[in-house]
Write an enzyme that holds these catalytic residues in place. Structure first.
Site, PDB file in Angstrom:
ATOM      1  N   HIS A 134       0.790  -1.248   0.310  1.00 18.61           N
ATOM      2  CA  HIS A 134      -0.180  -0.028  -0.035  1.00 18.61           C
ATOM      3  C   HIS A 134       0.545   1.214   0.136  1.00 18.61           C
ATOM      4  O   HIS A 134       1.520   1.164   0.668  1.00 18.61           O
ATOM      5  CB  HIS A 134      -1.090  -0.001   1.307  1.00 18.61           C
ATOM      6  CG  HIS A 134      -2.105   0.502   1.477  1.00 18.61           C
ATOM      7  ND1 HIS A 134      -1.860   2.206   1.725  1.00 18.61           N
ATOM      8  CD2 HIS A 134      -3.265   0.882   0.978  1.00 18.61           C
ATOM      9  CE1 HIS A 134      -3.071   2.967   1.394  1.00 18.61           C
ATOM     10  NE2 HIS A 134      -3.818   1.556   0.327  1.00 18.61           N
TER      11      HIS A 134
ATOM     12  N   ASP B 248      -8.115  -5.276  -0.229  1.00 13.65           N
ATOM     13  CA  ASP B 248      -8.812  -6.062  -1.408  1.00 13.65           C
ATOM     14  C   ASP B 248      -8.345  -7.554  -1.076  1.00 13.65           C
ATOM     15  O   ASP B 248      -8.913  -8.576  -1.818  1.00 13.65           O
ATOM     16  CB  ASP B 248      -8.243  -5.616  -2.692  1.00 13.65           C
ATOM     17  CG  ASP B 248      -9.110  -4.232  -3.149  1.00 13.65           C
ATOM     18  OD1 ASP B 248      -7.564  -3.484  -3.400  1.00 13.65           O
ATOM     19  OD2 ASP B 248      -9.856  -3.904  -2.804  1.00 13.65           O
TER      20      ASP B 248
HETATM   21  C1  SDX Z   1      -5.913   0.213  -3.134  1.00  9.41           C
HETATM   22  O1  SDX Z   1      -4.456   4.108  -2.081  1.00  9.41           O
HETATM   23  C2  SDX Z   1      -5.209   4.213  -1.705  1.00  9.41           C
HETATM   24  O2  SDX Z   1      -5.859   4.280  -0.752  1.00  9.41           O
HETATM   25  C3  SDX Z   1      -6.107   3.050  -2.208  1.00  9.41           C
HETATM   26  C4  SDX Z   1      -6.834   1.834  -1.682  1.00  9.41           C
HETATM   27  C5  SDX Z   1      -8.177   2.467  -1.161  1.00  9.41           C
HETATM   28  O3  SDX Z   1      -8.952   2.582  -0.437  1.00  9.41           O
HETATM   29  O4  SDX Z   1      -8.536   3.586  -2.394  1.00  9.41           O
HETATM   30  O5  SDX Z   1      -6.268   1.602  -0.380  1.00  9.41           O
HETATM   31  C6  SDX Z   1      -7.292   0.267  -2.578  1.00  9.41           C
HETATM   32  O6  SDX Z   1      -5.780   0.428  -3.972  1.00  9.41           O
HETATM   33  C7  SDX Z   1      -5.358  -0.673  -2.523  1.00  9.41           C
HETATM   34  C8  SDX Z   1      -4.093  -1.176  -2.844  1.00  9.41           C
HETATM   35  C9  SDX Z   1      -4.623  -2.279  -4.296  1.00  9.41           C
HETATM   36  N1  SDX Z   1      -2.965  -2.764  -5.258  1.00  9.41           N
HETATM   37  C10 SDX Z   1      -2.355  -3.913  -4.844  1.00  9.41           C
HETATM   38  O7  SDX Z   1      -2.819  -4.793  -4.031  1.00  9.41           O
HETATM   39  C11 SDX Z   1      -1.799  -4.055  -5.751  1.00  9.41           C
HETATM   40  C12 SDX Z   1      -0.746  -4.861  -5.201  1.00  9.41           C
HETATM   41  N2  SDX Z   1      -0.146  -3.579  -4.437  1.00  9.41           N
HETATM   42  C13 SDX Z   1       1.443  -2.378  -5.309  1.00  9.41           C
HETATM   43  O8  SDX Z   1       1.124  -2.999  -6.215  1.00  9.41           O
HETATM   44  C14 SDX Z   1       2.243  -1.660  -4.318  1.00  9.41           C
HETATM   45  O9  SDX Z   1       2.419  -2.176  -3.351  1.00  9.41           O
HETATM   46  C15 SDX Z   1       0.602  -0.310  -4.672  1.00  9.41           C
HETATM   47  C16 SDX Z   1       0.701  -0.031  -5.930  1.00  9.41           C
HETATM   48  C17 SDX Z   1      -0.511  -0.608  -4.050  1.00  9.41           C
HETATM   49  C18 SDX Z   1       1.906   0.980  -3.375  1.00  9.41           C
HETATM   50  O10 SDX Z   1       3.113   0.450  -4.420  1.00  9.41           O
HETATM   51  P1  SDX Z   1       3.992   1.658  -4.415  1.00  9.41           P
HETATM   52  O11 SDX Z   1       3.905   2.423  -3.213  1.00  9.41           O
HETATM   53  O12 SDX Z   1       4.318   2.908  -6.081  1.00  9.41           O
HETATM   54  O13 SDX Z   1       5.137   1.168  -3.757  1.00  9.41           O
HETATM   55  P2  SDX Z   1       6.367   0.575  -5.058  1.00  9.41           P
HETATM   56  O14 SDX Z   1       5.762  -0.146  -6.257  1.00  9.41           O
HETATM   57  O15 SDX Z   1       7.489   1.593  -5.268  1.00  9.41           O
HETATM   58  O16 SDX Z   1       6.671  -0.728  -4.218  1.00  9.41           O
HETATM   59  C19 SDX Z   1       8.396  -0.315  -3.079  1.00  9.41           C
HETATM   60  C20 SDX Z   1       8.648  -1.525  -3.000  1.00  9.41           C
HETATM   61  C21 SDX Z   1       8.551  -2.346  -4.145  1.00  9.41           C
HETATM   62  O17 SDX Z   1      10.289  -3.158  -3.840  1.00  9.41           O
HETATM   63  P3  SDX Z   1      11.630  -2.492  -4.878  1.00  9.41           P
HETATM   64  O18 SDX Z   1      11.572  -1.944  -5.928  1.00  9.41           O
HETATM   65  O19 SDX Z   1      12.137  -1.357  -4.260  1.00  9.41           O
HETATM   66  O20 SDX Z   1      12.905  -2.746  -4.974  1.00  9.41           O
HETATM   67  O21 SDX Z   1       7.798  -2.964  -2.362  1.00  9.41           O
HETATM   68  C22 SDX Z   1       7.749  -3.784  -2.648  1.00  9.41           C
HETATM   69  C23 SDX Z   1       7.949  -3.048  -4.246  1.00  9.41           C
HETATM   70  O22 SDX Z   1       9.035  -3.948  -5.644  1.00  9.41           O
HETATM   71  N3  SDX Z   1       6.313  -4.029  -3.349  1.00  9.41           N
HETATM   72  C24 SDX Z   1       5.873  -5.184  -3.240  1.00  9.41           C
HETATM   73  C25 SDX Z   1       4.225  -5.335  -3.789  1.00  9.41           C
HETATM   74  N4  SDX Z   1       4.189  -3.942  -2.695  1.00  9.41           N
HETATM   75  C26 SDX Z   1       4.913  -3.222  -3.096  1.00  9.41           C
HETATM   76  N5  SDX Z   1       6.701  -6.518  -3.528  1.00  9.41           N
HETATM   77  C27 SDX Z   1       5.636  -7.711  -4.352  1.00  9.41           C
HETATM   78  N6  SDX Z   1       4.572  -7.434  -3.658  1.00  9.41           N
HETATM   79  C28 SDX Z   1       3.797  -6.390  -3.203  1.00  9.41           C
HETATM   80  N7  SDX Z   1       2.201  -6.263  -3.461  1.00  9.41           N
END
Ligand code: SDX
Length: 380
Positions: A263, A316
């Site tokens: 998140h 989710d």
């Molecule tokens: C919702 O914003 C909100 O409030 C949204 C929400 C709402 O109520 O409206 O809460 C609802 O959208 C929840 C999120 C649903 N999405 C997912 O579940 C999709 C999977 N999650 C990721 O894509 C990710 O966690 C995000 C997009 C939600 C957040 O990502 P960020 O803050 O942009 O961080 P990032 O993608 O840059 O990740 C930071 C690090 C990375 O590692 P490095 O590249 O720095 O080594 O954390 C890792 C990522 O690889 N990482 C994950 C991960 N999420 C982050 N690694 C594996 N699996 C994951 N799910």
């Protein structure tokens, strides 16, 4: 990140505060969420979706009389003009989020208050759109099966009416409660990407219908609202709990993301997740399909090493299993998120209108400057 030109970039607007708000409070470090000062744990377990909408729209918990009037307004404002189901019929082959977005857009042609920006009209339109969106989605579910839409109930609550319009039978009370809790958990989450899109739209003084269409369009992405559908697909790919660890390792080694985890704000467990976790387990047992919850829990175990990097389950992760066990098709999962979030968009727009300022950030240009225009016959 500072560029060579000394400009401070904030990509993804990460950590940027847009404005003050009185709607939701989120502490990502400890996994805390308040709606108008009330803890999501209390609201999920003790309140109702209708009461939460009153709280968000008016800023305080309703008296008995206020709640009764509010519930009556919602029950009376669920129907859509017949032309809207013609739009649904014409677009029924598209992804349900595209059908919902298109039908909500079409609703603006039939809402007499579309150009009324007063707070009361904005609240009425937000509540109307909340009920009508459920009617549209349930109607699509039936139209694409060759069935007629079921007219909205005037007695059931919002969650019960949605299930009733979907399955044309009085909903099971436990399943009504489960849907009600799910809608409460999804109603608002401050400046999530889709609510931010709604605010940007409202900041130009476009109307509420435009802002809600912006929100629905933005919510569709798998990084945002699309996760529940992706979690269910992942669970089906994994197939059985003992394959979860290998699946997680392999996907992450390819730079993939485990849907339903991580998140932008939470560095602890999303406080909303626990309110669907136990209900997903119980529903799976009741439906004789415990395997989905077992697969999800095996993924949680496999993801434990990532907790130290602040990656936990989000809202989710369990929602998909709940919808699947309620016999809701996967491509309706994101639209169900939208059904809970549409009133949240309306509340964000209400607050944006209260002290509006056009939202217009900058981009730092790093391309060539002052090039000479070259006539066609001199170009190589
Ligand atoms: C919702 O914003 C909100 O409030 C949204 C929400 C709402 O109520 O409206 O809460 C609802 O959208 C929840 C999120 C649903 N999405 C997912 O579940 C999709 C999977 N999650 C990721 O894509 C990710 O966690 C995000 C997009 C939600 C957040 O990502 P960020 O803050 O942009 O961080 P990032 O993608 O840059 O990740 C930071 C690090 C990375 O590692 P490095 O590249 O720095 O080594 O954390 C890792 C990522 O690889 N990482 C994950 C991960 N999420 C982050 N690694 C594996 N699996 C994951 N799910």
């Amino acid at each position: 990140m500072t560029t060579t030109g000394g400009v401070e970039l904030k990509r993804g607007l990460n950590g940027v505060y847009l404005d003050n708000t009185l709607i939701s409070y989120i502490d990502g470090n400890i996994g805390k969420l308040l709606y108008r000062g009330y803890d999501i744990h209390d609201l999920a377990e003790k309140s109702t979706f209708e009461e939460v909408l009153y709280l968000l729209m008016y800023g305080s918990l309703p008296t008995k009389d206020q709640l009764q009037k509010h519930e009556a307004f919602m029950r009376e404002n669920r129907a859509v003009p017949p032309q809207i189901f013609q739009v649904v019929e014409l677009t029924k082959e598209a992804h349900p989020m595209d059908v919902l977005r298109t039908a909500v857009s079409a609703l603006s042609a039939f809402d007499k208050e579309v150009d009324d920006f007063s707070p009361d009209a904005t609240r009425r339109k937000g509540l109307r759109l909340t009920g009508q969106a459920a009617t549209i989605l349930a109607g699509l579910f039936r139209i694409r099966k060759g069935l007629k839409p079921v007219p909205p109930s005037k007695t059931l609550n919002h969650a019960g009416n949605f299930l009733y319009m979907m399955f044309d039978k009085n909903p099971d009370p436990d399943e009504m409660k489960l849907m009600d809790v799910d809608f409460i958990l999804h109603t608002d989450h401050s400046t999530n990407a889709s609510a931010f899109a709604a605010r940007v739209t409202a900041s130009t003084l476009a109307d509420l219908h435009c802002a809600v269409v912006s929100g629905i369009a933005t919510l569709k992405g798998p990084l945002h609202g699309g996760a529940a559908e992706a979690v269910m697909k992942m669970s089906m790919d994994i197939g059985k709990p003992e394959r979860a660890e290998e699946y997680v390792k392999e996907l992450i080694s390819r730079g993939g993301r485990i849907m339903g985890f991580g998140h932008r704000v939470y560095r602890a467990e999303d406080p909303r997740a626990q309110h669907l976790r136990e209900r997903a387990r119980v529903l799976g047992e009741r439906r004789g399909q415990p395997e989905w919850f077992q697969i999800l829990q095996a993924v949680v175990k496999a993801m434990e090493p990532y907790q130290k990097r602040g990656i936990f389950v989000n809202v989710d992760f369990y929602a998909g299993a709940v919808y699947h066990l309620l016999n809701i098709p996967e491509d309706l999962f994101i639209p169900i998120f939208a059904l809970g979030r549409i009133p949240g968009y309306a509340v964000q727009v209400l607050e944006q209108f209260e002290h509006n300022q056009l939202i217009r950030p900058l981009l730092n240009y790093i391309g060539p400057m002052d090039l000479q225009y070259v006539p066609m016959d001199q170009r190589r």
